[in-house]
Scaffold this active site. Sequence first.
Site, PDB file in Angstrom:
ATOM      1  N   CYS A  59      55.401 -13.700 -31.358  1.00 18.34           N
ATOM      2  CA  CYS A  59      54.698 -13.613 -30.071  1.00 18.34           C
ATOM      3  C   CYS A  59      55.124 -12.361 -29.302  1.00 18.34           C
ATOM      4  O   CYS A  59      56.152 -12.371 -28.616  1.00 18.34           O
ATOM      5  CB  CYS A  59      54.966 -14.863 -29.233  1.00 18.34           C
ATOM      6  SG  CYS A  59      54.166 -14.819 -27.626  1.00 18.34           S
TER       7      CYS A  59
ATOM      8  N   CYS B  67      55.359 -12.777 -25.554  1.00 21.78           N
ATOM      9  CA  CYS B  67      56.554 -13.496 -25.092  1.00 21.78           C
ATOM     10  C   CYS B  67      57.791 -12.596 -25.169  1.00 21.78           C
ATOM     11  O   CYS B  67      58.631 -12.607 -24.270  1.00 21.78           O
ATOM     12  CB  CYS B  67      56.832 -14.726 -25.961  1.00 21.78           C
ATOM     13  SG  CYS B  67      55.391 -15.696 -26.379  1.00 21.78           S
ATOM     14  N   ASP B  68      57.914 -11.826 -26.237  1.00 21.14           N
ATOM     15  CA  ASP B  68      59.185 -11.151 -26.530  1.00 21.14           C
ATOM     16  C   ASP B  68      59.136  -9.623 -26.488  1.00 21.14           C
ATOM     17  O   ASP B  68      60.189  -8.982 -26.603  1.00 21.14           O
ATOM     18  CB  ASP B  68      59.681 -11.592 -27.923  1.00 21.14           C
ATOM     19  CG  ASP B  68      59.890 -13.093 -28.001  1.00 21.14           C
ATOM     20  OD1 ASP B  68      60.251 -13.680 -26.965  1.00 21.14           O
ATOM     21  OD2 ASP B  68      59.672 -13.677 -29.075  1.00 21.14           O
TER      22      ASP B  68
END
Length: 336
Positions: free
Chosen positions: A136, A139-140
């Site tokens: 992701c 997300c990261d």
Amino acid sequence: MGETKHAKVLIIGSGPAGYTAAVYASRAMLEPVLVQGIQPGGQLTITTEVENWPGDTMVMGPELMVRMEHHAREMGAEIVSDHISSLDLSQRPFTAQGDSGTVYTADALILATGAQAKWLGLPSEEHFKGFGVSACATCDGFFYRGQEVVVIGGGNTAVEEALFLTNFASKVTVIHRRDSFRAEKILQHRLFNNPKVEVLWDHEVVEVVGSDAPRGVEGVVARHVKTGATHTVPCKGFFVAIGHAPASELVKDQLELHHGGYVVTKPGSTATSIPGVFAAGDLTDHIYRQAVTSAGMGCMAALEAEKFLAEHGADAGRDMTLPLGYGAEVPQDAAE
Ligand code: FAD
Ligand code: NAP
């Protein structure tokens, strides 16, 4: 011992399919209960710009899903924060066990559990998951400011993730096992024109390498698919974007599945091999897998559940193991 909650229509999943089913089932006065699962809003909550949702030239994925949830609530759906750990489809009412302890019973069931990211299956990938290996970018990606990253895959997700990562990383290498992408042309065009991106065609990743003190990725070993030659591509982040597998674990022994786990539905319908159980969205779809097609199937599932309940009622018994195609009839007048 948790409570028991009965619903005429229970919807499992809170992506575009689940929320659309909830809107339609609410408007049919079926008082649906929707169980959100561990990813409220589904896959679109882990992306940024969505540019193909009709009516919005551009909308952020998480914002779109908040709007869908709001819409479903406003129409009267009960939205529950819980995750279903097991399902019993052997008799009606169907039974679903929630992690919260609540047992859900339902006269009709709409499965909209979507899909989950696939992994390469390498031991080293597993070892570094959460320590530089991710599925992701939204997300990261932030953690890789000024660093080199690698994305593997050739579909829309891989190309979008790579483009998103150029906002942070100093260099993004996309590794793909063939010499062309399957991603939409408009996305490919953006990728090829981004100076931070390099594409390594005809390569697969055979190992993630790194250190253990502290644990972190330092590169991936790429192998040429034709010559077998290997070399290490240095990176601090490795993003796996090789597609998604249907989340059919709950029903794998109870419903017919095809193409590696997608729930089989009657052609032109969301009816599964068990009457009263409907499936919508990425869970059933190995071809299109889009937000708008998932929403469309969510609509169909709610209309078909309504028709099923009108014909079979809540209390009627159910013949087991009816062959596919002999379950709930597709409503001919659904759109009327
Ligand atoms: P999902 O969105 O996958 O939602 C599944 C839901 O089921 C989740 O809420 C989850 O919590 C729930 N669930 C799963 N298991 C359980 C359980 N056991 N108990 C309870 N709940 C459960 N499509 C587009 O059209 N345009 C785009 O721009 C686009 N961008 C994308 C970007 C990324 C990074 C990804 C990964 C996908 C993208 N897609 C896009 C595809 C789109 O997100 C999917 O087609 C769509 O979300 C599928 O919707 P769905 O309702 O079937 O399931
Ligand atoms: P996908 O379209 O299935 O693409 C997966 C990619 O990973 C393919 O290029 C595939 O290679 C590669 N791959 C698969 N297994 C691999 C392995 N073991 N090793 C190396 N490479 C591997 O999946 P996706 O990109 O996640 O997209 C899923 C669905 O969501 C699609 O329908 C897509 O259109 C949709 N989506 C839409 C948008 C958008 O509309 N903007 C954005 C994201 C996703 P091959 O090409 O060789 O098969």
